[in-house]
Write a protein that holds these residues in place. Structure first.
Motif, PDB file in Angstrom:
ATOM      1  N   MET B  53      34.674  22.724  51.934  1.00 59.23           N
ATOM      2  CA  MET B  53      34.673  23.974  51.191  1.00 59.23           C
ATOM      3  C   MET B  53      35.836  23.961  50.211  1.00 59.23           C
ATOM      4  O   MET B  53      36.964  23.628  50.594  1.00 59.23           O
ATOM      5  CB  MET B  53      34.857  25.115  52.191  1.00 59.23           C
ATOM      6  CG  MET B  53      34.316  26.421  51.725  1.00 59.23           C
ATOM      7  SD  MET B  53      34.145  27.604  53.079  1.00 59.23           S
ATOM      8  CE  MET B  53      35.808  28.112  53.246  1.00 59.23           C
ATOM      9  N   SER B  55      37.964  25.931  46.664  1.00 55.37           N
ATOM     10  CA  SER B  55      38.406  27.291  46.323  1.00 55.37           C
ATOM     11  C   SER B  55      37.314  28.090  45.632  1.00 55.37           C
ATOM     12  O   SER B  55      37.273  29.317  45.753  1.00 55.37           O
ATOM     13  CB  SER B  55      39.678  27.255  45.478  1.00 55.37           C
ATOM     14  OG  SER B  55      39.442  26.555  44.278  1.00 55.37           O
ATOM     15  N   SER B  56      36.395  27.412  44.914  1.00 55.98           N
ATOM     16  CA  SER B  56      35.335  28.202  44.285  1.00 55.98           C
ATOM     17  C   SER B  56      34.391  28.747  45.350  1.00 55.98           C
ATOM     18  O   SER B  56      33.793  29.813  45.179  1.00 55.98           O
ATOM     19  CB  SER B  56      34.575  27.397  43.228  1.00 55.98           C
ATOM     20  OG  SER B  56      34.096  26.210  43.764  1.00 55.98           O
ATOM     21  N   LEU B  58      35.460  29.784  48.284  1.00 57.28           N
ATOM     22  CA  LEU B  58      36.175  30.979  48.740  1.00 57.28           C
ATOM     23  C   LEU B  58      35.874  32.139  47.796  1.00 57.28           C
ATOM     24  O   LEU B  58      35.667  33.270  48.219  1.00 57.28           O
ATOM     25  CB  LEU B  58      37.685  30.722  48.789  1.00 57.28           C
ATOM     26  CG  LEU B  58      38.184  29.739  49.838  1.00 57.28           C
ATOM     27  CD1 LEU B  58      39.684  29.507  49.686  1.00 57.28           C
ATOM     28  CD2 LEU B  58      37.890  30.254  51.240  1.00 57.28           C
ATOM     29  N   GLY B  59      35.843  31.839  46.502  1.00 55.66           N
ATOM     30  CA  GLY B  59      35.507  32.859  45.508  1.00 55.66           C
ATOM     31  C   GLY B  59      34.106  33.405  45.737  1.00 55.66           C
ATOM     32  O   GLY B  59      33.863  34.605  45.627  1.00 55.66           O
ATOM     33  N   LEU B  62      34.042  35.859  48.431  1.00 57.37           N
ATOM     34  CA  LEU B  62      34.544  37.161  47.998  1.00 57.37           C
ATOM     35  C   LEU B  62      33.446  37.964  47.305  1.00 57.37           C
ATOM     36  O   LEU B  62      33.348  39.185  47.481  1.00 57.37           O
ATOM     37  CB  LEU B  62      35.750  36.989  47.066  1.00 57.37           C
ATOM     38  CG  LEU B  62      37.005  36.430  47.717  1.00 57.37           C
ATOM     39  CD1 LEU B  62      38.079  36.169  46.663  1.00 57.37           C
ATOM     40  CD2 LEU B  62      37.551  37.383  48.768  1.00 57.37           C
ATOM     41  N   LEU B  63      32.631  37.296  46.517  1.00 54.79           N
ATOM     42  CA  LEU B  63      31.509  37.979  45.861  1.00 54.79           C
ATOM     43  C   LEU B  63      30.503  38.458  46.897  1.00 54.79           C
ATOM     44  O   LEU B  63      29.960  39.555  46.792  1.00 54.79           O
ATOM     45  CB  LEU B  63      30.820  37.041  44.866  1.00 54.79           C
ATOM     46  CG  LEU B  63      31.585  36.737  43.584  1.00 54.79           C
ATOM     47  CD1 LEU B  63      30.875  35.651  42.786  1.00 54.79           C
ATOM     48  CD2 LEU B  63      31.753  37.981  42.728  1.00 54.79           C
ATOM     49  N   GLU B  66      31.825  41.531  48.491  1.00 54.05           N
ATOM     50  CA  GLU B  66      31.707  42.677  47.585  1.00 54.05           C
ATOM     51  C   GLU B  66      30.290  43.238  47.623  1.00 54.05           C
ATOM     52  O   GLU B  66      30.075  44.447  47.693  1.00 54.05           O
ATOM     53  CB  GLU B  66      32.050  42.223  46.160  1.00 54.05           C
ATOM     54  CG  GLU B  66      32.236  43.358  45.184  1.00 54.05           C
ATOM     55  CD  GLU B  66      32.602  42.841  43.798  1.00 54.05           C
ATOM     56  OE1 GLU B  66      33.570  43.351  43.222  1.00 54.05           O
ATOM     57  OE2 GLU B  66      31.895  41.942  43.301  1.00 54.05           O
ATOM     58  N   ILE B  87      40.745  25.887  56.223  1.00 54.94           N
ATOM     59  CA  ILE B  87      40.754  26.361  54.834  1.00 54.94           C
ATOM     60  C   ILE B  87      40.724  27.887  54.795  1.00 54.94           C
ATOM     61  O   ILE B  87      41.431  28.515  54.006  1.00 54.94           O
ATOM     62  CB  ILE B  87      39.549  25.769  54.068  1.00 54.94           C
ATOM     63  CG1 ILE B  87      39.714  24.254  53.941  1.00 54.94           C
ATOM     64  CG2 ILE B  87      39.409  26.397  52.689  1.00 54.94           C
ATOM     65  CD1 ILE B  87      38.492  23.539  53.438  1.00 54.94           C
ATOM     66  N   ILE B  90      44.272  29.225  55.926  1.00 53.79           N
ATOM     67  CA  ILE B  90      45.319  29.064  54.908  1.00 53.79           C
ATOM     68  C   ILE B  90      45.201  30.187  53.890  1.00 53.79           C
ATOM     69  O   ILE B  90      46.195  30.712  53.406  1.00 53.79           O
ATOM     70  CB  ILE B  90      45.213  27.692  54.198  1.00 53.79           C
ATOM     71  CG1 ILE B  90      45.642  26.583  55.144  1.00 53.79           C
ATOM     72  CG2 ILE B  90      46.085  27.659  52.939  1.00 53.79           C
ATOM     73  CD1 ILE B  90      45.592  25.205  54.536  1.00 53.79           C
ATOM     74  N   ALA B  91      43.961  30.549  53.550  1.00 50.61           N
ATOM     75  CA  ALA B  91      43.754  31.630  52.585  1.00 50.61           C
ATOM     76  C   ALA B  91      43.816  32.998  53.251  1.00 50.61           C
ATOM     77  O   ALA B  91      43.579  34.011  52.610  1.00 50.61           O
ATOM     78  CB  ALA B  91      42.409  31.458  51.888  1.00 50.61           C
ATOM     79  N   ASN B  92      44.132  33.011  54.565  1.00 50.01           N
ATOM     80  CA  ASN B  92      44.250  34.281  55.278  1.00 50.01           C
ATOM     81  C   ASN B  92      42.964  35.094  55.260  1.00 50.01           C
ATOM     82  O   ASN B  92      42.994  36.324  55.289  1.00 50.01           O
ATOM     83  CB  ASN B  92      45.390  35.121  54.660  1.00 50.01           C
ATOM     84  CG  ASN B  92      46.607  35.136  55.549  1.00 50.01           C
ATOM     85  OD1 ASN B  92      47.018  36.161  56.052  1.00 50.01           O
ATOM     86  ND2 ASN B  92      47.166  33.981  55.778  1.00 50.01           N
ATOM     87  N   PHE B  93      41.833  34.408  55.198  1.00 48.78           N
ATOM     88  CA  PHE B  93      40.570  35.127  55.085  1.00 48.78           C
ATOM     89  C   PHE B  93      40.167  35.803  56.386  1.00 48.78           C
ATOM     90  O   PHE B  93      39.213  36.575  56.408  1.00 48.78           O
ATOM     91  CB  PHE B  93      39.452  34.192  54.584  1.00 48.78           C
ATOM     92  CG  PHE B  93      39.290  34.199  53.085  1.00 48.78           C
ATOM     93  CD1 PHE B  93      38.053  33.957  52.505  1.00 48.78           C
ATOM     94  CD2 PHE B  93      40.365  34.439  52.252  1.00 48.78           C
ATOM     95  CE1 PHE B  93      37.885  33.970  51.121  1.00 48.78           C
ATOM     96  CE2 PHE B  93      40.223  34.449  50.866  1.00 48.78           C
ATOM     97  CZ  PHE B  93      38.964  34.217  50.301  1.00 48.78           C
ATOM     98  N   LEU B  96      39.901  39.314  55.959  1.00 43.00           N
ATOM     99  CA  LEU B  96      38.793  39.882  55.193  1.00 43.00           C
ATOM    100  C   LEU B  96      37.453  39.729  55.895  1.00 43.00           C
ATOM    101  O   LEU B  96      36.512  40.472  55.633  1.00 43.00           O
ATOM    102  CB  LEU B  96      38.686  39.189  53.826  1.00 43.00           C
ATOM    103  CG  LEU B  96      39.882  39.291  52.897  1.00 43.00           C
ATOM    104  CD1 LEU B  96      39.640  38.427  51.675  1.00 43.00           C
ATOM    105  CD2 LEU B  96      40.118  40.729  52.474  1.00 43.00           C
TER     106      LEU B  96
END
Lengths: 571, 100
Positions: B53, B55-56, B58-59, B62-63, B66, B87, B90-93, B96
């Motif tokens: 996975m 970073s895109s 991860l983006g 996020l979508l 939303e 992964i 690290i992004a603290n997801f 979320l």
């Protein structure tokens, strides 16, 4: 043109080349009845002329003709057609395979033998016509693609230039820190930003945007402006990160964000702060080879407005002598070898620790990375930097592209008063804001660093020794600074009572200016003896009251030990 | 198809599976997998077959979040491999998403 306006071949033009007039008539009649438009030529030479003038879609070509035969005419016409695919069907009386071979060799696409089979003729024209249309569609798509690629390349160049202006690579060069920036495409979308703090320390930020190209460059602009601007004003990395998070949440779309690592190194090279917002473990390599990791503690920036709510003011820790920090983007640990294995953090750490001399660790890492990848293409930008904790090195760092405040102001008479109760002492770092006020009132070009240092020393003395009653002897010893700052943070968050007041007055004194700064506080009394015989380790930068004494015109104790007044003269 | 979307029998739960590399090339497929118009759905994002996975991706999560929030839907991320979980952490997801 066409006798049958409803014909599906309307507009499709066929060139008939034959020296025999009756042949031309027969073919013309057959095809005209189908709705095709017809043009004719009686030999190869006339055919090339008519072709150039009328631009037919298909050519029916007799082989044996005077002046120029079918084979030569075919070659000429194919050349005239250029990028366009115009099928040529040879008309031949010959039946054998040899004839076909010769036709194809001359550039022809098919052949038809006499006597002409009406059905076959129409079928061949239709089928070749389809191929021509397909070719023309592909050709147009190819043109569009080339055009778009050109546009994208132009956009990339813009983004590259913006990144360059933002990062100031020449400044990175002159910092003498070792670094590696390897782009996966046209340019590297990762940010490495370095800036000196007003008190002589260093801020470093390594940033990795989602996406490449323009999207990275767009985020880079507010990121770097915020970083440089706030660092110059004396803000700490936690405040900078929070502000940056806020800005990026506002500007960037939902799926774009910035993974960033921040490092603050004090001017003494002994204490540091780290904030890791989504990049791989930031590493501190001790002189003895021990490796300390600082893992991601919060979300990347630009995702959630209140993401850093629980970070407080950040943690300060000691940096053992001879240590170095190594920061890198995820492109490094995800770098692939031909067998698609990834470099990985384990290998990276092992590589750093394998260096017999710490100075070589970073170079060894870069070499190992090259060896591992064996030239396999990069899918992500790779960025890495080593920061050596050497006070002498830090003092040579300049501010990149700094805008100086407008011209010298007349020295005027003004005063400011600040008063901070316990709750505001817990919430805010007031120093950058105070310095900002002073600068806007009076400029102080060339003196801002000194003023910041003086204010910082006075304030921290009032806070740490006055209000919090800290014992600075706690700082001596190997992890003394860490202990000291942990204790400081604990006492500050437990604070319910107490205040610090700041009175700042500025007066003209001939051509010079005189700045009088008085701090007063509640809590522990300061022994006036301390000012006369300052201890060696005292205050946030460790340079203490000695430094204050050297910068200021005078410094004295007031109000029986609950206030200090410093006077600064400047021109 | 590296992204599959399977509704449950009663239609209240949708299981989305991502296989192989989870990056920008799955953009459109992934978007289509959660474009149900219904509100109040339970999404299960099964990453057991996801190998990688970036970073895109991860983006894209996020979508997804939303879109789900706008329709009062829940998301649970399940069966992550260690590398994928790392992964996300690290992004603290984990702040979320519910990650199991």
């Amino acid at each position: 043109m066409s006798a049958l306006p409803q014909s599906r071949h309307h507009g499709f033009r066929i060139l008939i080349v034959d020296d025999d007039r009756s042949n031309r008539l027969i073919l013309s009649a057959i095809l005209h009845a189908e709705g095709y438009a017809i043009v004719e030529a009686e030999n190869g030479e006339v055919a090339t002329r008519v072709f150039a003038e009328t631009q037919p879609d298909v050519v029916l070509m007799d082989v044996v003709m005077p002046v120029m035969d079918g084979y030569a005419a075919c070659t000429a016409i194919k050349s005239l057609a250029g990028e366009r695919f115009v099928p040529v069907i040879f008309l031949t009386g010959l039946q054998d395979d040899d004839a076909l071979v010769r036709c194809v060799a001359a550039g022809g696409d098919d052949f038809l033998s006499k006597p002409y089979n009406r059905t076959l003729l129409k079928a061949k024209i239709e089928s070749l016509g389809r191929v021509a249309m397909l070719y023309s569609t592909l050709s147009e798509q190819h043109q569009q693609l080339t055009w778009h690629q050109g546009r994208q390349q132009a956009d990339y160049l813009i983004a590259e230039q913006v990144m360059e202006n933002t990062i100031h690579s020449d400044h990175l060069e002159r910092s003498h820190f070792k670094y590696m920036r390897a782009p996966s495409t046209t340019f590297n979308g990762d940010l490495i930003l370095l800036a000196p703090t007003p008190s002589g320390g260093l801020h470093v930020m390594l940033g990795d945007f989602t996406g490449h190209g323009l999207s990275a460059a767009i985020g880079a602009i507010p990121a770097s402006e915020t970083f440089y601007g706030m660092t110059a004003k004396g803000f700490g990395i936690v405040d900078i990160a929070k502000e940056l998070n806020h800005k990026l949440c506002r500007i960037l779309p939902t799926n774009l964000f910035l993974a960033a690592g921040f490092l603050h190194l004090d001017a003494n090279g002994i204490t540091a702060q780290i904030l890791n917002a989504g990049i791989p473990d930031m590493l501190m390599l001790h002189g003895d080879g021990e490796l300390q990791r600082f893992a991601s503690q919060t979300m990347p920036l630009g995702i959630a407005k209140n993401a850093m709510h629980d970070l407080g003011r950040g943690e300060t820790f000691s940096v053992p002598h001879g240590s170095r920090f190594i920061l890198y983007s995820d492109g490094v640990i995800e770098a692939q070898a031909p067998d698609e294995q990834m470099f990985g953090q384990t290998r990276l750490e092992a590589c750093l620790q394998a260096a017999r001399i710490p100075e070589q660790a970073f170079d060894l890492l870069l070499q190992d990375l090259v060896a591992f990848r064996q030239g396999y293409p990069q899918t992500d930008d790779m960025t890495a930097i080593e920061i050596i904790c050497d006070p002498k090195r830090l003092s040579t760092l300049q501010v990149p592209g700094q805008q100086n405040p407008p011209g010298a102001k007349r020295k005027t008479h003004w005063s400011l008063q600040f008063r901070f109760q316990a709750d505001s002492l817990q919430e805010t770092d007031p120093l950058p804001l105070i310095l900002q006020n002073l600068t806007e009132l009076q400029g102080f070009d060339g003196h801002r660093e000194s003023l910041y240092t003086i204010l910082a020393e006075l304030f921290s003395n009032a806070l740490e020794h006055g209000v919090l009653d800290m014992d600075s002897s706690l700082k001596s010893g190997p992890s003394g600074y860490t202990q000291y700052y942990t204790e400081r943070a604990a006492r500050l968050s437990a604070l319910s009572d107490g205040y610090i007041g700041l009175d700042i007055e500025h007066l003209p004194a001939g051509d010079a200016g005189k700045l009088v700064i008085r701090t007063r506080w509640s809590g522990t009394r300061l022994d006036p003896e301390t000012l006369d015989h300052p201890p060696v380790a005292f205050g946030p930068s460790g340079r203490g009251l000695l430094l204050l004494a050297s910068l200021c015109e005078s410094i004295r104790c007031l109000e029986d030990g609950y206030a200090v007044e410093a006077v600064y003269l400047w021109t | 198809m590296s992204v599959t979307s399977t509704p449950s029998a009663d239609g209240r739960q949708v299981t989305i599976s991502v296989r192989g590399r989870f990056d920008f090339s799955q953009h459109q497929e992934f978007r289509n997998s959660y474009n149900q118009p219904d509100a109040g759905l339970n999404y299960l994002l099964d990453l057991s077959a996801a190998e990688y996975m970036d970073s895109s991706a991860l983006g894209m999560l996020l979508l997804f979040r939303e879109s789900a929030e706008a329709r009062a839907c829940q998301i649970r991320i399940v069966h992550c491999r260690e590398e994928i979980k790392k992964i996300l952490v690290i992004a603290n997801f984990q702040k979320l998403f519910v990650i199991e």
